[in-house]
Write a protein that holds these residues in place. Structure first.
Motif, PDB file in Angstrom:
ATOM      1  N   GLY A 361      -3.589 -37.349 -50.062  1.00  8.55           N
ATOM      2  CA  GLY A 361      -4.053 -36.394 -51.057  1.00  8.55           C
ATOM      3  C   GLY A 361      -4.864 -35.271 -50.436  1.00  8.55           C
ATOM      4  N   GLY A 362      -5.272 -34.323 -51.269  1.00  7.38           N
ATOM      5  CA  GLY A 362      -6.135 -33.240 -50.828  1.00  7.38           C
ATOM      6  C   GLY A 362      -5.415 -32.171 -50.032  1.00  7.38           C
ATOM      7  N   ALA A 363      -6.175 -31.518 -49.182  1.00  7.40           N
ATOM      8  CA  ALA A 363      -5.628 -30.422 -48.375  1.00  7.40           C
ATOM      9  C   ALA A 363      -6.437 -30.291 -47.098  1.00  7.40           C
ATOM     10  N   TYR A 364      -5.793 -29.821 -46.029  1.00  9.49           N
ATOM     11  CA  TYR A 364      -6.506 -29.559 -44.779  1.00  9.49           C
ATOM     12  C   TYR A 364      -5.698 -28.621 -43.895  1.00  9.49           C
ATOM     13  N   SER A 365      -6.371 -28.082 -42.893  1.00  9.37           N
ATOM     14  CA  SER A 365      -5.731 -27.345 -41.812  1.00  9.37           C
ATOM     15  C   SER A 365      -5.912 -28.160 -40.547  1.00  9.37           C
ATOM     16  N   SER A 366      -4.836 -28.327 -39.772  1.00  9.31           N
ATOM     17  CA  SER A 366      -4.887 -29.142 -38.566  1.00  9.31           C
ATOM     18  C   SER A 366      -4.181 -28.414 -37.433  1.00  9.31           C
ATOM     19  N   GLY A 367      -3.725 -29.164 -36.452  1.00  6.84           N
ATOM     20  CA  GLY A 367      -3.060 -28.553 -35.305  1.00  6.84           C
ATOM     21  C   GLY A 367      -3.958 -28.500 -34.084  1.00  6.84           C
ATOM     22  N   CYS A 368      -3.399 -28.012 -32.980  1.00  2.72           N
ATOM     23  CA  CYS A 368      -4.158 -27.891 -31.739  1.00  2.72           C
ATOM     24  C   CYS A 368      -3.616 -26.698 -30.942  1.00  2.72           C
ATOM     25  N   TYR A 374      -1.036 -26.400 -38.534  1.00  5.55           N
ATOM     26  CA  TYR A 374      -0.413 -26.997 -39.717  1.00  5.55           C
ATOM     27  C   TYR A 374      -1.365 -27.070 -40.912  1.00  5.55           C
ATOM     28  N   ILE A 375      -0.763 -27.033 -42.116  1.00  7.41           N
ATOM     29  CA  ILE A 375      -1.528 -27.117 -43.362  1.00  7.41           C
ATOM     30  C   ILE A 375      -0.896 -28.176 -44.263  1.00  7.41           C
ATOM     31  N   LEU A 376      -1.705 -29.095 -44.743  1.00 13.15           N
ATOM     32  CA  LEU A 376      -1.263 -30.052 -45.754  1.00 13.15           C
ATOM     33  C   LEU A 376      -1.782 -29.583 -47.108  1.00 13.15           C
ATOM     34  N   LEU A 377      -0.866 -29.441 -48.066  1.00 10.68           N
ATOM     35  CA  LEU A 377      -1.211 -29.127 -49.455  1.00 10.68           C
ATOM     36  C   LEU A 377      -0.631 -30.201 -50.365  1.00 10.68           C
ATOM     37  N   ASN A 378      -1.095 -30.211 -51.606  1.00  8.58           N
ATOM     38  CA  ASN A 378      -0.445 -30.948 -52.685  1.00  8.58           C
ATOM     39  C   ASN A 378      -0.371 -29.976 -53.862  1.00  8.58           C
ATOM     40  N   TYR A 379       0.459 -28.957 -53.690  1.00  7.71           N
ATOM     41  CA  TYR A 379       0.518 -27.815 -54.612  1.00  7.71           C
ATOM     42  C   TYR A 379       1.046 -28.261 -55.972  1.00  7.71           C
ATOM     43  N   ASN A 380       0.304 -27.849 -57.024  1.00  5.55           N
ATOM     44  CA  ASN A 380       0.642 -28.332 -58.365  1.00  5.55           C
ATOM     45  C   ASN A 380       0.691 -27.205 -59.392  1.00  5.55           C
ATOM     46  N   ASN A 381       0.997 -25.964 -58.915  1.00  5.40           N
ATOM     47  CA  ASN A 381       1.242 -24.819 -59.801  1.00  5.40           C
ATOM     48  C   ASN A 381       0.024 -24.372 -60.616  1.00  5.40           C
ATOM     49  N   LYS A 382      -1.186 -24.645 -60.131  1.00  2.00           N
ATOM     50  CA  LYS A 382      -2.400 -24.211 -60.808  1.00  2.00           C
ATOM     51  C   LYS A 382      -3.083 -23.106 -59.998  1.00  2.00           C
ATOM     52  N   LEU A 383      -3.942 -22.348 -60.662  1.00  3.75           N
ATOM     53  CA  LEU A 383      -4.663 -21.281 -59.973  1.00  3.75           C
ATOM     54  C   LEU A 383      -5.509 -21.843 -58.838  1.00  3.75           C
ATOM     55  N   ASN A 384      -6.073 -23.018 -59.065  1.00  6.82           N
ATOM     56  CA  ASN A 384      -6.879 -23.653 -58.021  1.00  6.82           C
ATOM     57  C   ASN A 384      -6.052 -23.954 -56.771  1.00  6.82           C
ATOM     58  N   ASP A 385      -4.747 -24.212 -56.950  1.00  4.72           N
ATOM     59  CA  ASP A 385      -3.866 -24.470 -55.807  1.00  4.72           C
ATOM     60  C   ASP A 385      -3.660 -23.210 -54.973  1.00  4.72           C
ATOM     61  N   VAL A 386      -3.653 -22.050 -55.639  1.00  2.13           N
ATOM     62  CA  VAL A 386      -3.550 -20.773 -54.907  1.00  2.13           C
ATOM     63  C   VAL A 386      -4.816 -20.560 -54.087  1.00  2.13           C
ATOM     64  N   SER A 387      -5.960 -20.876 -54.681  1.00  2.00           N
ATOM     65  CA  SER A 387      -7.231 -20.774 -53.963  1.00  2.00           C
ATOM     66  C   SER A 387      -7.258 -21.707 -52.758  1.00  2.00           C
ATOM     67  N   THR A 388      -6.734 -22.930 -52.946  1.00  2.00           N
ATOM     68  CA  THR A 388      -6.660 -23.885 -51.830  1.00  2.00           C
ATOM     69  C   THR A 388      -5.739 -23.357 -50.727  1.00  2.00           C
ATOM     70  N   LEU A 389      -4.630 -22.741 -51.119  1.00  2.00           N
ATOM     71  CA  LEU A 389      -3.705 -22.159 -50.133  1.00  2.00           C
ATOM     72  C   LEU A 389      -4.402 -21.106 -49.282  1.00  2.00           C
ATOM     73  N   SER A 396      -6.302 -21.778 -40.769  1.00  2.00           N
ATOM     74  CA  SER A 396      -5.161 -21.789 -39.850  1.00  2.00           C
ATOM     75  C   SER A 396      -4.976 -20.448 -39.147  1.00  2.00           C
ATOM     76  N   ILE A 397      -5.214 -19.348 -39.864  1.00  2.00           N
ATOM     77  CA  ILE A 397      -5.077 -18.040 -39.215  1.00  2.00           C
ATOM     78  C   ILE A 397      -6.236 -17.810 -38.240  1.00  2.00           C
ATOM     79  N   HIS A 398      -7.414 -18.327 -38.559  1.00  2.00           N
ATOM     80  CA  HIS A 398      -8.534 -18.315 -37.605  1.00  2.00           C
ATOM     81  C   HIS A 398      -8.106 -19.026 -36.315  1.00  2.00           C
ATOM     82  N   SER A 399      -7.541 -20.212 -36.478  1.00  2.00           N
ATOM     83  CA  SER A 399      -7.074 -20.982 -35.317  1.00  2.00           C
ATOM     84  C   SER A 399      -5.959 -20.242 -34.577  1.00  2.00           C
ATOM     85  N   TYR A 400      -5.044 -19.649 -35.336  1.00  2.00           N
ATOM     86  CA  TYR A 400      -3.918 -18.924 -34.739  1.00  2.00           C
ATOM     87  C   TYR A 400      -4.423 -17.776 -33.865  1.00  2.00           C
TER      88      TYR A 400
END
Length: 600
Positions: A361-368, A374-389, A396-400
């Motif tokens: 569950g939840g969301a995170y940014s990972s990778g090395c 990489y980004i894990l989402l559980n997108y559910n079509n809500k405005l809060n999901d856009v904010s999480t994205l 992830s772009i900071h890391s990139y």
């Protein structure tokens, strides 16, 4: 994927909605091949023990350490991402467990490095760096280690501290076991008058209930239960603080606070300014309480009314691509190059988008350094999901940027900077949404969302930080901390922070007992400083345009190449001054003005 309410098996989700982990390793067989390689080369690190006084050997060690670390991190990314796709997969459980277990062994191979480096003559080490061209890249890294020298003990003392380190974790372990495993809460009645069990997990749902009796029940049930264990939890928290104070004294720091901030070169005034600035502006939080009381049409506002939304969440069905388009519009001010990286992440398989059976569950940014961010989402079509994205894309772009710009040794960034990029994205998005929204109720909802984010991330976390400072100073001056002392300190802080309109229910006095962050000494203030820095970046970008956006992106590219305060200052945000927090509180006041001016 239009119907995301049906939880699918992973194999039923189209590949375009999944992250591309095959870019790391094609399969478990390839993973095992490189894991075997890691086990063959990692023990060679030990061969450099006793040889670091030779600058050539020091360079060889650092190069080998990088090779080993990069391989180990890549293996771990694959292992944990594959398991998170389906946490019930026993094969992947074993693979992740194996690589995690090997990290302890790897730590043993490297354990000699810092003590041996600190045992050498500092001038000789620095002279060696000047003479060896390839060592110059490591100068900041080595100097950062050398500055710890006054706080490092002799070999035998360090070994003794290492032996008792597990014991020193006992207070946190006791707290965790008590609160996660042993404490149970009574049942309460939900909105439909059904009897339901209360847990720490569902408390956050019931405390937001529109039914005042439901949230009052939840509030009373939670805190009266914690009150039954107040002496035990007071003893564990007091023990944790005593351990930290002991460590700071034995390592010759002037205070526990200094021992927490100095390793990252963060001036103590950053912590003190954070508390002082918020204290000088508590009238804004008091005003928020008054307005909320009025909008909720309450005769008296209690602590259990604090989290209830002033308006129902608007119905929304934002398909993922629509959410991406919304995010791109909100972040347009960051420039085309930033947007292109964002689109690259969407199209190149950075993101695992939808929920599936067994997925974490939840969301995170990972990778090395050697993988996608990489980004894990559980997108559910809500405005809060856009904010999480946009939040996770910020990480992830900071890391990139950092990994593309910095050598491996400086590609990571500190916790002090970690939430800045993600929160800057959130600030830009919600500012954009509030600005463009014409529907009164939706605008009210968005304004309240940002107000609550500032209340909980800045005001609440700074109250936590002030509590931490008080209790550490009391232990440092030889005072005991009983449950009554802790409840009294917490009660007085709540009165000060929430003001005369708030009824400070006696149940809230025990709230300190459920906060795990108090076992991670002087951690929480970084939520507030991170938000303040992000808000300042967002304001600068929106008002100054391209120049401010370029300064911000240069910060993203800087990784850990300097101390966090310096990196932020170079980009135009000086956290040694009150200004970033003052800017955040000014935004809070602007939002309160908007709230009062909306015709209800």
């Amino acid at each position: 994927m239009d119907n995301v309410n049906t939880i699918k098996n992973r194999e039923d989700i189209p590949e375009r909605y999944k992250w591309n982990i095959k870019k790391v390793y094609e399969n478990n067989e390839e993973f095992e091949k490189y894991f075997k390689m890691l086990k063959e080369i990692a023990p060679k690190l030990k061969e450099y023990q006793g040889k670091l006084n030779d600058s050539n050997k020091l360079l060889e060690y650092l190069k080998l350490d990088e090779k080993v670390s990069r391989l180990a991190e890549k293996l771990y990314v694959y292992a944990h991402c594959k398991l998170d796709e389906n946490t019930a997969n026993t094969t992947q459980q074993a693979i992740k467990s194996n690589i995690e277990g090997y990290f302890a062994e790897l730590g043993n191979y490297k354990a000699f490095f810092v003590p041996e480096l600190l045992s050498l003559d500092e001038n000789a080490v620095l002279d060696g760096i000047k003479k060896a061209e390839e060592l110059k890249i490591y100068e900041f890294y080595i100097k950062d280690i050398l500055k710890l020298k006054p706080h490092v003990l002799g070999k035998e003392q360090e070994e003794l501290l290492a032996l008792v380190s597990d014991c020193m974790q006992s207070p946190e372990n006791i707290f965790s076991m008590l609160t996660n495993a042993d404490i149970t809460f009574p049942n309460i009645k939900d909105e439909n008058n059904n009897e339901v069990p209360l847990t720490e997990e569902n408390y956050s749902i019931y405390i937001r209930s529109k039914n005042r009796e439901v949230r009052k029940q939840a509030f009373n049930a939670l805190f009266t239960t914690y009150a039954k264990y107040k002496n035990t939890i007071a003893a564990s928290l007091s023990g944790s603080v005593k351990n930290f104070v002991f460590n700071s004294k034995i390592r010759k720091y002037k205070s526990a606070l200094e021992s927490s901030l100095k390793p990252n070169n963060i001036p103590l005034e950053v912590y003190d300014n954070t508390i002082d600035t918020v204290n000088k502006n508590l009238s804004s939080l008091h005003r928020y309480v008054r307005i909320k009381k009025k909008l909720l049409n309450l005769e008296d506002i209690h602590m259990y009314d604090l989290y209830v939304p002033i308006i129902d969440t608007p119905d929304s069905n934002i398909e993922f691509q629509e959410g991406v388009n919304l995010a791109l519009e909100g972040l347009k001010v960051l420039g085309e190059d930033y947007l292109e990286i964002f689109k690259k992440g969407i199209n190149d398989g950075w993101i695992d988008i939808y929920e599936n059976k067994g997925k974490r569950g939840g969301a995170y940014s990972s990778g090395c350094y050697d993988t996608m961010p990489y980004i894990l989402l559980n997108y559910n079509n809500k405005l809060n999901d856009v904010s999480t994205l946009v939040h996770e894309m910020g990480h992830s772009i900071h890391s990139y940027y950092s990994r593309k710009t910095q050598p491996y040794i400086y590609a990571d960034y500190t916790l002090f900077c970690a939430e800045v990029a993600s929160t800057t994205n959130e600030c830009l998005l919600i500012n954009y949404l509030i600005e463009k929204e014409q529907d009164k109720n939706k605008k009210l909802f968005l304004i309240n969302q940002q107000l609550e984010q500032i209340r909980t991330t800045v005001f609440r976390q700074v109250m936590f930080a002030e509590f931490e400072k008080i209790i550490h100073e009391k232990i440092e001056t030889g005072n005991a901390l009983t449950s009554s002392d802790l409840c009294g300190i917490w009660h007085d802080l709540n009165i000060k922070y929430f003001g005369p309109d708030m009824v400070i229910d006696e149940e809230i006095d025990i709230e300190w007992a459920r906060i795990p962050h108090f076992y991670w000494d002087f951690y929480v203030y970084q939520y507030a400083t991170g938000y303040a820095a992000a808000n300042s970046f967002a304001e600068n970008i929106l008002t100054e345009g391209k120049t401010a956006a370029e300064n911000y992106k240069n910060f993203l590219k800087s990784g850990g190449s300097d101390y966090p305060i310096n990196l932020l200052k170079k980009a135009g945000v000086d956290m040694t001054t009150p200004k970033p927090l003052e800017d955040t509180i000014n935004r809070f006041n602007e939002l309160l003005d908007m709230l009062e001016n909306i015709d209800m």
